[in-house]
Design a protein around this motif. Structure first.
Motif, short mmCIF file in Angstrom:
data_model
loop_
_atom_site.label_atom_id
_atom_site.label_comp_id
_atom_site.label_asym_id
_atom_site.label_seq_id
_atom_site.Cartn_x
_atom_site.Cartn_y
_atom_site.Cartn_z
N PRO A 101 0.84 -1.20 0.00
CA PRO A 101 0.00 0.00 0.00
C PRO A 101 0.88 1.25 0.00
O PRO A 101 1.96 1.27 0.58
N LYS A 102 0.40 2.29 -0.67
CA LYS A 102 1.13 3.55 -0.73
C LYS A 102 1.03 4.24 0.62
O LYS A 102 -0.05 4.37 1.17
N LEU A 103 2.18 4.64 1.13
CA LEU A 103 2.21 5.30 2.43
C LEU A 103 2.04 6.81 2.26
O LEU A 103 2.43 7.38 1.24
N GLY A 104 1.50 7.40 3.30
CA GLY A 104 1.41 8.85 3.33
C GLY A 104 2.79 9.44 3.58
O GLY A 104 3.73 8.74 3.93
N ALA A 109 8.08 9.13 6.07
CA ALA A 109 9.15 9.82 6.79
C ALA A 109 9.51 9.07 8.07
O ALA A 109 10.69 8.96 8.42
N ASN A 110 8.52 8.55 8.78
CA ASN A 110 8.79 7.77 9.99
C ASN A 110 9.58 6.50 9.67
O ASN A 110 10.52 6.14 10.37
N ARG A 111 9.21 5.83 8.60
CA ARG A 111 9.94 4.62 8.21
C ARG A 111 11.37 4.95 7.79
O ARG A 111 12.30 4.23 8.11
N ASP A 112 11.53 6.05 7.07
CA ASP A 112 12.87 6.45 6.63
C ASP A 112 13.74 6.88 7.79
O ASP A 112 14.97 6.73 7.73
N LYS A 128 20.67 2.09 22.09
CA LYS A 128 20.41 0.97 21.18
C LYS A 128 18.99 0.45 21.39
O LYS A 128 18.50 0.36 22.51
N GLY A 129 18.34 0.09 20.31
CA GLY A 129 17.00 -0.47 20.37
C GLY A 129 15.88 0.56 20.45
O GLY A 129 14.73 0.23 20.44
N VAL A 130 16.22 1.83 20.51
CA VAL A 130 15.21 2.89 20.54
C VAL A 130 15.12 3.52 19.18
O VAL A 130 16.13 3.94 18.61
N THR A 131 13.93 3.58 18.63
CA THR A 131 13.77 4.18 17.32
C THR A 131 13.01 5.48 17.46
O THR A 131 11.99 5.54 18.16
N PRO A 132 13.50 6.54 16.87
CA PRO A 132 12.79 7.82 16.95
C PRO A 132 11.48 7.73 16.18
O PRO A 132 11.46 7.24 15.06
#
Length: 137
Positions: A101-104, A109-112, A128-132
Motif C-alpha cells: 500500500p502507498k504510504l502517506g 518519513a517515519n519509516r525512513d 540501542k533499540g530505541v527508534t525515533p
C-alpha cells in the motif's frame, strides 16, 4: 557446390567459452572463428549460454585459491565481486499480486527515520533499540 557443414572441435568450443566469459560479442566471436554469426549460434549455443558463467567460475576459483595462499591482490579481486542472490522459493500465488500500500508522507518519513543515523557518527549517541518516532496527527 554447397559449403560443408561446420563441425566444431573441442578447441573451438573452449575458445568460444573463453570469449563469451570475457564479454566478447557474438559477432566478434564469429568473426574471430571465421564463421557466420548464425553458424555460431547454431553450433555453439551451449557455450554461448553457459560458457561465460563456467569461465567466470573458474576464474573466481583460481582467485580464491591464490587468495588462500596469501595473495592480497587476488583476495581484493575476489572480494570485489558482489554476491548476487536469487530467491530460493517462489511466493505463494495469493501473495504475488498484492502490491504494497502507498504510504502517506508522514508514515514514509517515519519509516525512513528508523536507522537513518547509522554510519553518520551520530549512531553512538542514541540508545540501542530505541527508534525515533515522529507524531502523526
Amino acid at each position: 557446390m554447397a559449403r560443408p557443414d561446420h563441425k566444431p572441435t573441442a578447441a573451438q568450443r573452449r575458445r568460444v567459452e573463453i570469449a563469451a566469459g570475457g564479454g566478447m560479442s557474438h559477432e566478434g566471436i564469429a568473426q574471430a572463428l571465421k564463421i557466420d554469426p548464425k553458424t555460431l549460434r547454431k553450433h555453439y549455443a551451449v557455450e554461448l549460454a553457459s560458457g561465460a558463467n563456467l569461465k567466470r567460475m573458474q576464474v573466481l576459483e583460481s582467485l580464491f585459491s591464490q587468495a588462500r595462499k596469501g595473495s592480497t591482490s587476488a583476495a581484493r579481486a575476489y572480494l570485489a565481486h558482489a554476491p548476487e542472490f536469487e530467491p530460493i522459493a517462489e511466493p505463494a500465488k495469493d501473495e504475488e499480486a498484492k502490491p504494497e500500500p502507498k504510504l502517506g508522507k508522514k508514515e514514509q518519513a517515519n519509516r525512513d527515520a528508523v536507522g537513518a543515523e547509522a554510519g553518520t557518527g551520530w549512531d553512538d549517541l542514541l540508545p540501542k533499540g530505541v527508534t525515533p518516532i515522529r507524531k502523526t496527527a
